[in-house]
Write a protein that holds these residues in place. Structure first.
Motif, PDB file in Angstrom:
ATOM      1  N   ASP A   1       0.717  -1.209  -0.064  1.00 41.57           N
ATOM      2  CA  ASP A   1       0.012  -0.036  -0.022  1.00 41.57           C
ATOM      3  C   ASP A   1       0.914   1.271   0.123  1.00 41.57           C
ATOM      4  OD1 ASP A   1       0.847  -0.360   2.637  1.00 41.57           O
ATOM      5  OD2 ASP A   1      -0.728   0.051   3.629  1.00 41.57           O
ATOM      6  N   HIS A   2       2.323   1.085  -0.021  1.00 42.37           N
ATOM      7  CA  HIS A   2       3.055   2.331  -0.295  1.00 42.37           C
ATOM      8  C   HIS A   2       2.639   2.985  -1.357  1.00 42.37           C
ATOM      9  CE1 HIS A   2       6.504   5.058  -0.464  1.00 42.37           C
ATOM     10  NE2 HIS A   2       6.567   4.817   0.689  1.00 42.37           N
ATOM     11  N   PRO A   3       2.478   4.484  -1.462  1.00 43.27           N
ATOM     12  CA  PRO A   3       2.034   5.139  -2.514  1.00 43.27           C
ATOM     13  C   PRO A   3       3.001   4.915  -3.788  1.00 43.27           C
ATOM     14  CG  PRO A   3       1.919   6.364  -0.841  1.00 43.27           C
ATOM     15  CD  PRO A   3       2.529   5.320  -0.220  1.00 43.27           C
ATOM     16  N   LEU A   4       4.349   4.897  -3.324  1.00 41.97           N
ATOM     17  CA  LEU A   4       5.319   4.585  -4.631  1.00 41.97           C
ATOM     18  C   LEU A   4       5.234   3.221  -5.241  1.00 41.97           C
ATOM     19  CD1 LEU A   4       8.571   6.362  -3.275  1.00 41.97           C
ATOM     20  CD2 LEU A   4       7.021   7.297  -5.163  1.00 41.97           C
ATOM     21  N   ARG A   5       5.044   2.192  -4.342  1.00 38.10           N
ATOM     22  CA  ARG A   5       4.768   1.005  -4.940  1.00 38.10           C
ATOM     23  C   ARG A   5       3.503   0.761  -5.551  1.00 38.10           C
ATOM     24  NH1 ARG A   5       7.430  -3.389  -4.676  1.00 38.10           N
ATOM     25  NH2 ARG A   5       9.199  -2.380  -3.309  1.00 38.10           N
ATOM     26  N   VAL A   6       2.348   1.542  -5.230  1.00 37.87           N
ATOM     27  CA  VAL A   6       1.264   1.448  -5.698  1.00 37.87           C
ATOM     28  C   VAL A   6       1.537   2.038  -7.108  1.00 37.87           C
ATOM     29  CG1 VAL A   6      -1.209   2.317  -5.830  1.00 37.87           C
ATOM     30  CG2 VAL A   6      -0.168   1.463  -3.660  1.00 37.87           C
ATOM     31  N   ALA A   7       2.132   2.965  -7.242  1.00 38.45           N
ATOM     32  CA  ALA A   7       2.219   4.020  -8.610  1.00 38.45           C
ATOM     33  C   ALA A   7       3.097   2.696  -9.294  1.00 38.45           C
ATOM     34  CB  ALA A   7       2.935   5.062  -8.373  1.00 38.45           C
ATOM     35  N   ALA A   8       4.176   2.352  -9.008  1.00 39.92           N
ATOM     36  CA  ALA A   8       4.961   1.287  -9.804  1.00 39.92           C
ATOM     37  C   ALA A   8       4.308   0.209 -10.216  1.00 39.92           C
ATOM     38  CB  ALA A   8       6.081   0.939  -8.859  1.00 39.92           C
ATOM     39  N   ASP A   9       3.625  -0.395  -9.312  1.00 38.34           N
ATOM     40  CA  ASP A   9       2.597  -1.801  -9.627  1.00 38.34           C
ATOM     41  C   ASP A   9       1.722  -1.285 -10.849  1.00 38.34           C
ATOM     42  OD1 ASP A   9       4.109  -2.989  -7.868  1.00 38.34           O
ATOM     43  OD2 ASP A   9       2.679  -3.005  -6.368  1.00 38.34           O
ATOM     44  N   GLY A  10       0.968  -0.122 -10.585  1.00 42.46           N
ATOM     45  CA  GLY A  10      -0.072   0.315 -11.585  1.00 42.46           C
ATOM     46  C   GLY A  10       0.628   0.642 -12.850  1.00 42.46           C
ATOM     47  N   ALA A  11       1.767   1.210 -12.956  1.00 41.81           N
ATOM     48  CA  ALA A  11       2.483   1.626 -14.348  1.00 41.81           C
ATOM     49  C   ALA A  11       2.758   0.384 -14.903  1.00 41.81           C
ATOM     50  CB  ALA A  11       3.546   2.721 -13.878  1.00 41.81           C
ATOM     51  N   LYS A  12       3.394  -0.590 -14.129  1.00 45.04           N
ATOM     52  CA  LYS A  12       3.743  -1.815 -14.598  1.00 45.04           C
ATOM     53  C   LYS A  12       2.415  -2.757 -15.124  1.00 45.04           C
ATOM     54  CE  LYS A  12       6.533  -6.126 -13.871  1.00 45.04           C
ATOM     55  NZ  LYS A  12       5.526  -6.839 -14.672  1.00 45.04           N
TER      56      LYS A  12
END
Length: 442
Positions: A89-100
């Protein structure tokens, strides 16, 4: 400035300018001269005047503890930041996972568009010769549409890949930054821990040496021995510890050391490594029959309980290195006591025996290595007079044999050398500096 450093500086001043030490630092002086001498600029201040107080040392420990606690908290926070980056749920990880995920979908769309374009192009090649113009146009239009879709899919994939790379880089950079913060915090924590340990050590050292003991003449020490010592050959000196008070002393300790005097013209300052001047010295007594080495912590000679007027004799064995050059040296000693009622005292002077060091005769056969077990005949413990009454396992009141080389501070041998040796061998001997200063100010 640390207590040990302060005392070491005082010792350096004593060695280079003994008259300054004897007048300005009562730690090792019996009396002050009638007129104060002019002090060299490099030793204008008595280093012991900078000795921190108990309250200052406690405050230093408290401040160091606070800094350390804050550093520990910073390390914990830095580690928590690293752990947070691994959470879904970390914002940067959420963004990275969504972009991937979007990049993966764009890749799949491009693959489908490319396949559709390939089929459309294949359909054109498979048109029969009988195909009408309308059929040929339809096939060509299908290729054009498929190519447009493939181009759009390719552009979408490129954009999605770029976004995914940036999102992942942001996550990775955050991780690198978090680890750098952790590393820095750990370094700060390590430094803070050392500062705390040093502060605690200084406080413990202060409390160990205390200021409750004053100098007095209850314990008197005398040294006798030969005036010449040959390098490589063991030489025995005699140390006598006497209770001159009007009552028994419960715990008496003696301290001894030997040093080579610096050669003429040799520069001595506060950075001088006095340990290089120390000469090997061992001791034995009626209670410790084996030759015993002094440790780096300057272990004392444990005399124990000493009756009123009684004396305790100790043998000191000195062995100068066989390769040593000719020069001069000194054995020195002092005593102190503590009673069960809490009273205590430091001997009011050092005893020292000076001697000439003779270079070994290269034609002589090497001297056998001194025995580690059997010393010279056990020295005696006496009660004074001619009664032959013994104490501490001694055998008689026979006086110590030997020629008195030098006893006490004198004009020919600065007492500063004795102070230097005390500092070299550690806190045990430094006790005398602190306690005697307190006594002189009492």
């Amino acid at each position: 400035m640390k207590i040990r450093r302060i005392l070491a500086t005082a010792v350096a001043a004593a060695v280079t300018t003994p008259v300054v030490f004897l007048s300005a630092a009562p730690a090792f002086a019996d009396t002050k001269p009638t007129s104060a001498p002019t002090k060299p600029a490099s030793h204008e201040d008595d280093p012991e005047d900078d000795m921190p107080s108990l309250d200052e040392l406690k405050a230093a420990v408290a401040a160091a503890q606070k800094a350390y606690d804050e550093a520990v908290a910073d390390v914990a926070a830095a580690q928590a930041a690293i752990d947070a980056l691994d959470k879904a749920d970390h914002p940067l990880r959420v963004a990275a996972d969504g972009a991937k995920k979007a990049a993966d979908e764009a890749t799949a769309a491009k693959t489908a568009a490319d396949e559709a374009l390939a089929k459309a192009e294949e359909a054109v090649t498979k048109l029969p010769e009988t195909a009408t113009d309308e059929e040929k146009k339809a096939a060509a239009d299908a290729v054009t549409a498929a190519k447009k879709t493939a181009d759009e899919a390719a552009a979408a994939k490129t954009a999605a890949d770029d976004k995914a790379q940036k999102a992942q880089k942001a996550l990775d950079d955050a991780g690198v930054g978090a680890f750098k913060v952790l590393g820095l915090a750990q370094k700060v924590e390590k430094a803070a821990k050392k500062d705390l340990d040093d502060a605690k050590e200084e406080l413990a050292f202060y409390e160990e040496i205390g200021e409750e003991c004053t100098e007095d003449s209850a314990v008197k020490v005398t040294l006798t021995g030969p005036e010449k010592v040959t390098a490589g050959k063991p030489t025995v000196f005699s140390l006598r510890v006497t209770n001159t008070s009007d009552h028994a002393l419960d715990v008496v300790n003696a301290y001894a050391n030997a040093m080579r005097q610096p050669a003429a013209g040799e520069e001595i300052d506060e950075d001088t490594d006095f340990s290089e001047l120390v000469l090997p010295l061992e001791w034995s007594s009626p209670d410790v029959l084996e030759w015993t080495k002094f440790s780096e912590e300057f272990d004392s000679i444990e005399v124990g309980k000493l009756a009123k007027g009684a004396s305790y004799d100790v043998k000191l064995r000195l062995t100068v290195d066989a390769e040593a050059a000719a020069g001069k040296g000194m054995v020195f000693a002092y005593g102190e006591y503590e009673n069960n009622d809490g009273s205590c005292g430091i001997g009011d002077d050092f005893a020292n025996a000076t001697f000439d060091i003779l270079a070994a005769d290269k034609g002589d056969k090497p001297e056998p290595k001194p025995s580690e077990t059997t010393p010279t005949p056990a020295p005696s413990v006496t009660t004074g007079g001619n009664s032959n009454t013994t104490q501490q396992g001694g055998s008689s009141n026979t006086p110590v044999n030997g020629t008195l080389a030098a006893t006490g501070a004198n004009d020919t041998l600065p007492l500063g050398y004795a102070a230097a040796g005390a500092v070299v061998l550690g806190a045990g001997a430094l006790v005398v500096a602190r306690r005697r200063k307190a006594g002189a100010q009492a």
